[in-house]
Design a protein around this motif. Structure first.
Motif, mmCIF file in Angstrom:
data_model
loop_
_atom_site.group_PDB
_atom_site.id
_atom_site.type_symbol
_atom_site.label_atom_id
_atom_site.label_comp_id
_atom_site.label_asym_id
_atom_site.label_seq_id
_atom_site.Cartn_x
_atom_site.Cartn_y
_atom_site.Cartn_z
ATOM 1 N N THR A 496 20.296 37.022 26.853
ATOM 2 C CA THR A 496 20.546 38.412 26.459
ATOM 3 C C THR A 496 20.723 39.332 27.657
ATOM 4 O O THR A 496 21.104 40.485 27.501
ATOM 5 N N SER A 497 20.434 38.834 28.871
ATOM 6 C CA SER A 497 20.626 39.653 30.065
ATOM 7 C C SER A 497 20.962 38.737 31.243
ATOM 8 O O SER A 497 20.079 38.090 31.801
ATOM 9 N N ILE A 498 22.229 38.701 31.604
ATOM 10 C CA ILE A 498 22.679 37.851 32.711
ATOM 11 C C ILE A 498 22.761 38.703 33.971
ATOM 12 O O ILE A 498 23.435 39.738 33.982
ATOM 13 N N PRO A 499 22.079 38.312 35.051
ATOM 14 C CA PRO A 499 22.106 39.120 36.278
ATOM 15 C C PRO A 499 23.493 39.091 36.929
ATOM 16 O O PRO A 499 24.177 38.074 36.931
ATOM 17 N N LEU A 500 23.903 40.241 37.481
ATOM 18 C CA LEU A 500 25.212 40.352 38.110
ATOM 19 C C LEU A 500 25.110 40.029 39.595
ATOM 20 O O LEU A 500 24.215 40.521 40.283
ATOM 21 N N GLN A 501 26.020 39.204 40.083
ATOM 22 C CA GLN A 501 26.067 38.843 41.498
ATOM 23 C C GLN A 501 27.535 38.765 41.903
ATOM 24 O O GLN A 501 28.291 38.027 41.295
ATOM 25 N N LYS A 502 27.945 39.516 42.919
ATOM 26 C CA LYS A 502 29.359 39.505 43.282
ATOM 27 C C LYS A 502 29.536 39.689 44.770
ATOM 28 O O LYS A 502 28.896 40.526 45.392
ATOM 29 N N ASN A 503 30.405 38.863 45.359
ATOM 30 C CA ASN A 503 30.827 39.018 46.747
ATOM 31 C C ASN A 503 32.297 39.384 46.774
ATOM 32 O O ASN A 503 33.054 39.031 45.869
ATOM 33 N N ASP A 504 32.723 40.090 47.807
ATOM 34 C CA ASP A 504 34.141 40.402 47.971
ATOM 35 C C ASP A 504 34.733 39.402 48.958
ATOM 36 O O ASP A 504 34.341 39.364 50.128
ATOM 37 N N ASP A 505 35.658 38.579 48.499
ATOM 38 C CA ASP A 505 36.258 37.544 49.331
ATOM 39 C C ASP A 505 37.702 37.899 49.670
ATOM 40 O O ASP A 505 38.417 38.498 48.850
ATOM 41 N N TRP A 506 38.146 37.489 50.850
ATOM 42 C CA TRP A 506 39.474 37.870 51.339
ATOM 43 C C TRP A 506 40.595 37.407 50.425
ATOM 44 O O TRP A 506 41.625 38.069 50.304
ATOM 45 N N TYR A 507 40.420 36.281 49.766
ATOM 46 C CA TYR A 507 41.507 35.683 49.000
ATOM 47 C C TYR A 507 41.698 36.310 47.621
ATOM 48 O O TYR A 507 42.660 36.003 46.921
ATOM 49 N N GLU A 508 40.797 37.216 47.203
ATOM 50 C CA GLU A 508 40.891 37.756 45.851
ATOM 51 C C GLU A 508 42.062 38.716 45.673
ATOM 52 O O GLU A 508 42.389 39.099 44.549
ATOM 53 N N GLN A 509 42.710 39.089 46.768
ATOM 54 C CA GLN A 509 43.917 39.914 46.641
ATOM 55 C C GLN A 509 45.088 39.073 46.133
ATOM 56 O O GLN A 509 46.081 39.617 45.639
ATOM 57 N N PHE A 510 44.981 37.729 46.276
ATOM 58 C CA PHE A 510 46.035 36.816 45.840
ATOM 59 C C PHE A 510 45.626 36.152 44.524
ATOM 60 O O PHE A 510 44.550 36.383 43.990
ATOM 61 N N ARG A 511 46.519 35.332 43.981
ATOM 62 C CA ARG A 511 46.094 34.394 42.943
ATOM 63 C C ARG A 511 45.292 33.291 43.645
ATOM 64 O O ARG A 511 45.636 32.893 44.751
ATOM 65 N N TRP A 512 44.258 32.770 42.984
ATOM 66 C CA TRP A 512 43.419 31.797 43.675
ATOM 67 C C TRP A 512 42.610 30.955 42.682
ATOM 68 O O TRP A 512 42.401 31.348 41.538
ATOM 69 N N PHE A 513 42.143 29.815 43.146
ATOM 70 C CA PHE A 513 41.146 29.015 42.438
ATOM 71 C C PHE A 513 40.589 27.992 43.425
ATOM 72 O O PHE A 513 41.136 27.802 44.526
ATOM 73 N N HIS A 514 39.504 27.349 43.060
ATOM 74 C CA HIS A 514 38.950 26.248 43.841
ATOM 75 C C HIS A 514 39.187 24.946 43.075
ATOM 76 O O HIS A 514 38.923 24.872 41.871
ATOM 77 N N THR A 515 39.693 23.956 43.785
ATOM 78 C CA THR A 515 39.936 22.666 43.135
ATOM 79 C C THR A 515 38.617 22.031 42.735
ATOM 80 O O THR A 515 37.538 22.430 43.201
ATOM 81 N N SER A 516 38.680 21.015 41.895
ATOM 82 C CA SER A 516 37.459 20.322 41.477
ATOM 83 C C SER A 516 36.820 19.591 42.647
ATOM 84 O O SER A 516 35.639 19.231 42.595
#
Length: 719
Positions: A496-516
Motif C-alpha cells: 500500500t506504500s512503495i518507497p520512491l527512489q530515483k537517480n538521474d542518469d545521462w542516458y535517460e535523454q535517449f531511448r534506452w534499456f538494459h539487456t538481460s
C-alpha cells in the motif's frame, strides 16, 4: 462549508474580459504537470512576464499566476508540452473568448500564417483540445467519443450542444423560459437560464425579489426587475467593472468572485479585496489545498457509489451512440441501394435539373416545375420532396425513405457518396467501441479501488499493518536482481506504500534499456540525437545496430559508461537479438504496421559520416562500410513495466530484457491505438494491478509511459 473546486460560467465570463487585456502577449514556453495542469509562460510588453495556469482535473480553473509561485519546470517535458511548444513558441495571443455561456474558454494564438486555438473545457471530466485553423483537433488531453460529440486527434472539434445564454436572451424568450417552470424563481434561474445556484440567488438579490417566489405567483413587474438585473450583470461582466473578493471562514478559503455577492455577505464570511479577479483566483487556488476542510475531506472514504453510477451512465450513453451509428450506417447503405434500384427515375431527376440550369432556369422555377409535375402524376416529379439551390441538392423519397441527391454528379457518384458516408459512420462506431472499452476499464478500476478500501477498513490492527509494510520495504535489494532478494512480484503489487527512489542518469535523454545480460543500450529519438550518439557516445568496444529499413534509430550497445574504461563485449545471441528487437521496434517498421524485420550489427570503426564521392548524407544518417552481421526475422514487440527495486521508474524495451526487472509489465505490438491512447490504456492497467495507486500516478503517468512506446499505432497484448 466546502470551498469551490470549479469556476462558474460567470467566473469565466469575467476572466475573458480580464485576459483580453493581454492580447499581443507572446508565448515563451509551455509546461505540463501530471495529467491535468498546464502552464503557459508568456511575455506581455506592457506588464512583463505573464504566467497562465490551466487545470482540468478535480480542480477546474484558468487564471494568471504570480511568477514567484508557479511550480518548477519538469525535468523532462512530456509529449503534450512538446507539441504545444512546437506550435506556440513565439506565437501571439490574439483573442480570448467564452463559448456561449458554457464553461469553455477559447484562447487563440497566431504565429505567422498559422493559427492555433486552445479550447479549455472546465466542465464534466475536463479537457484541453489543441485545434488548428480548420477546426481539426491536433491533440487533446482526453479523447472523447460520445453520441453527442467527438473530441479526438484528426477529427473536427465539436462543441457541446448549445445552452441558453442568460446574458443575451431577449425579454420575450426570457419570459417563455421562466413560464416553462413549475418551481420557484431561484431554481428556475439556476436551471432554465443556466445561472447556477449562487448567481441565481445574486440576481434575485439585485432585483429585490424574494427568491422563493413561485413562478405561478410572478408578474410582469417581477420579470422586468429580474431581467434588468440580468442585463446589469452582463454589462458589468463585459465592461470589466469588477471589485474582486476573496471569501474565507476561519482562515479557510471558501470562494473568489469578480464582485461582492449578497449571498456571501449574508454568510458573515471574512472578505479580502483584490485589484483583479485573476489575482484573487491565484491566491484562492493556492490556498484551497491547504484548507482544513479540504484536508479533512481528503481523509474520508471516496464516494465510490457515485463514481460507479457515473461510469455506468457513460457506458449507457456510449451503448446508445453505438446503436445509433449502426442504424445510421445501415440507413446510408439502404439509400445507396435505393438509388441503384431506381436508377432511371433518379437519373431523370438529375438530368432534368442539369438541363434547366444550363438554360439559366432559376431554382425557384425548377421547384415550381417539380410541384406541377407531381400534381400531374409524373413519378420523377412526385419523388422530389425538396430542392436546395444553395447546395445544388434535391431530396427524393422512395419507399418511405428520403435520400439527398447531388445534382452536379450522376447516380453512381451519389450512391458512392452514400456508401462513403456509411463507412465514415462505421469508423465513428469503431471509435465509440474503443471508448466504451476504456470506460469499462475505468469502471472496473473504481470497483477495485472500492474493494481495496473495503479490505483496508477490514484490517483489525493498522499499526501491525504499518509494521508489516515497513518490513517488506526493508527487504528491498540494492543488487542487480531485485525480484530475487527483495519483495516478490505479488508483494510489490499488494504493497500500500512503495518507497520512491530515483537517480538521474545521462542516458535517460535517449531511448534506452538494459539487456538481460546487463549491458546498457541507447537509441536516438531523432536525427539530432542520432548525431550525438555517434559523435559523443560511440566508443571502441561498443556495437552499432540498425535496421535494414530506412527510418530507424541509431542504436548503440554500450561496453561501458561515458567516463569508464571500455572492455570487449561478450555478444551472446540473446543479447544481439534483444538489441535488434529494440532497433526494429522503434523504427518505421512499427509505423507501417509490420510485425517483424531484419537488423544488422557492426563495429564502431565501420561507421562513418564521410559519404562516397558525389553523394550526400542526411542529418542523423551514417555510412556503413564492410561486412554486416544480420539478425533475421526479429519481432516488433516491446514491453513497458514499472521498476520498483533500486529505482522506481518506468522502463521499456524487449520483453525478455524487461521481465525480470519489474513485478508486472504490459506487452505492445503494432496495432490500432494512437500512441497517447495506448499509453493511457497501459496506465489504467498498471493502476488496476498496483494497490498503491498514488505510486503509479507519480511514477508512471501516461506521458512517462508514452516515452517508451514506439511512434505509431499499438495494441496491448494479452500475456
Amino acid at each position: 462549508m466546502d470551498p469551490k473546486q470549479e469556476l462558474t460560467s460567470v467566473d469565466i465570463a469575467a476572466l475573458v474580459t480580464e485576459l483580453r487585456r493581454y492580447t499581443g502577449a507572446k508565448v515563451d514556453k509551455t509546461y505540463r504537470y501530471g495529467d491535468d495542469l498546464l502552464r503557459f509562460r508568456m511575455r506581455d510588453f506592457d506588464r512583463g512576464r505573464l504566467e497562465l495556469l490551466i487545470e482540468v482535473g478535480t480542480q477546474k480553473r484558468i487564471h494568471t499566476a504570480d511568477p514567484d509561485h508557479v511550480p518548477d519546470a519538469p525535468e523532462r517535458p512530456p509529449n503534450f508540452a512538446m507539441m504545444l511548444r512546437n506550435r506556440l513558441s513565439g506565437a501571439d495571443l490574439v483573442n480570448v473568448e467564452q463559448f456561449e455561456f458554457d464553461r469553455i474558454m477559447i484562447l487563440s494564438f497566431e504565429r505567422g500564417e498559422e493559427m492555433t486555438r486552445i479550447i479549455v473545457e472546465l466542465f464534466g471530466d475536463g479537457n484541453v483540445a489543441v485545434v488548428d485553423s480548420a477546426g481539426e483537433v491536433i491533440q487533446s488531453l482526453e479523447t472523447v467519443r460520445l453520441k453527442s460529440r467527438t473530441v479526438a486527434p484528426g477529427a473536427q472539434y465539436e462543441f457541446p450542444d448549445s445552452r441558453v445564454n442568460p446574458l443575451q436572451v431577449t425579454y420575450d424568450r426570457f419570459i417563455s423560459l421562466m413560464n416553462e417552470s413549475d418551481t420557484d424563481i431561484v431554481r428556475t434561474l439556476a436551471t432554465q437560464l443556466n445561472l447556477g445556484g449562487l448567481y441565481a440567488e445574486e440576481v434575485c438579490a439585485r432585483a429585490g425579489i424574494d427568491k422563493t417566489t413561485q413562478i405561478t405567483n410572478t408578474s410582469d413587474k417581477i420579470y422586468r426587475a429580474i431581467y434588468t438585473a440580468l442585463e446589469s450583470l452582463g454589462t458589468q461582466l463585459q465592461s470589466g467593472d469588477f471589485e474582486p473578493r476573496l471569501y474565507t471562514d476561519d482562515d479557510a478559503v471558501i470562494d473568489a468572485t469578480p464582485f461582492p455577492l449578497e449571498e456571501r455577505k449574508q454568510q458573515n464570511l471574512d472578505v479580502t479585496t483584490y485589484d483583479s479577479f485573476n489575482g484573487a483566483l491565484d491566491v484562492y487556488f493556492r490556498e484551497v489545498d491547504r484548507n482544513p476542510a479540504a484536508e479533512e475531506s481528503g481523509q474520508t472514504r471516496p464516494d465510490f457509489a457515485a463514481e460507479i453510477a457515473k461510469k455506468q451512465r457513460i457506458i449507457e450513453q456510449q451503448e446508445g451512440a453505438i446503436d445509433d451509428f449502426e442504424q445510421r450506417a445501415e440507413a446510408e447503405r439502404s439509400r445507396a441501394e435505393l438509388l441503384y434500384a431506381n436508377y432511371e427515375l433518379v437519373n431523370e431527376i438529375i438530368e432534368t435539373i442539369q438541363t434547366a440550369r444550363a438554360e439559366d432556369t432559376s431554382w425557384d422555377e425548377i421547384r415550381e416545375t417539380f410541384a406541377m409535375g407531381a400534381e400531374r402524376g409524373i413519378d420523377a416529379a412526385a419523388a422530389v420532396v425538396s430542392v436546395d439551390g444553395a447546395e445544388a441538392m434535391v431530396t427524393i423519397e422512395i419507399d418511405d425513405m428520403r435520400v439527398p441527391v447531388n445534382v452536379d454528379v450522376g447516380v453512381e457518384k451519389n450512391a458512392d457518396q452514400r456508401y462513403t458516408e456509411a463507412k465514415r459512420i462505421e469508423e465513428k462506431k469503431e471509435g465509440a467501441l474503443t471508448a466504451i472499452e476504456n470506460t469499462r476499464e475505468e469502471l472496473n478500476a473504481v470497483k477495485q479501488r472500492r474493494d481495496a478500501w473495503d479490505r483496508e477498513d477490514a484490517k483489525p490492527d493498522t499499526e501491525d499493518n504499518a509494521d508489516n509494510t515497513e518490513t517488506v520495504t526493508d527487504k528491498v535489494n540494492t543488487g542487480t536482481e531485485p525480484s530475487r532478494m527483495g519483495p516478490t512480484d505479488d508483494e510489490w503489487l499488494s504493497m500500500t506504500s512503495i518507497p520512491l527512489q530515483k537517480n538521474d542518469d545521462w542516458y535517460e535523454q535517449f531511448r534506452w534499456f538494459h539487456t538481460s545480460t546487463g549491458y546498457l543500450v541507447v537509441g536516438g529519438r531523432n536525427a539530432d540525437q542520432n548525431e550525438t550518439l555517434v559523435k559523443k557516445y560511440l566508443n571502441k568496444h561498443d556495437r552499432f545496430f540498425h535496421t535494414e529499413a530506412h527510418g530507424g534509430p541509431i542504436t548503440i550497445l554500450k561496453a561501458s559508461g561515458p567516463s569508464e574504461p571500455a572492455e570487449p563485449i561478450e555478444l551472446t545471441a540473446e543479447t544481439r537479438r534483444e538489441v535488434a528487437q529494440f532497433a526494429i521496434s522503434y523504427s518505421s517498421i512499427w509505423k507501417e504496421g509490420r510485425y517483424a524485420d531484419d537488423a544488422y550489427v557492426v563495429t564502431p570503426d565501420q561507421v562513418s559520416k564521410t559519404p562516397e564521392s558525389g553523394e550526400y548524407i542526411e542529418k542523423g544518417s551514417f555510412v556503413i562500410r564492410g561486412d554486416r552481421t544480420y539478425i533475421r526475422d526479429v519481432a516488433a514487440e516491446i514491453a513497458v513495466g514499472i521498476q520498483c527495486a533500486d529505482e522506481t521508474q518506468v522502463i521499456g524495451g524487449p520483453p525478455s530484457a524487461i521481465a525480470d526487472r519489474v513485478p508486472t509489465m504490459v506487452q505492445v505490438r503494432p496495432g490500432r491505438y494512437a500512441q497517447n491512447d495506448a499509453a493511457k490504456l497501459a496506465y489504467r492497467e498498471f493502476r488496476n494491478r498496483f494497490a498503491d495507486e498514488s505510486f503509479v500516478r507519480k511514477i508512471a503517468s501516461p506521458d512517462k509511459i508514452q516515452e517508451f512506446l514506439p511512434p505509431g499505432g499499438s495494441d496491448l497484448v494479452d500475456e
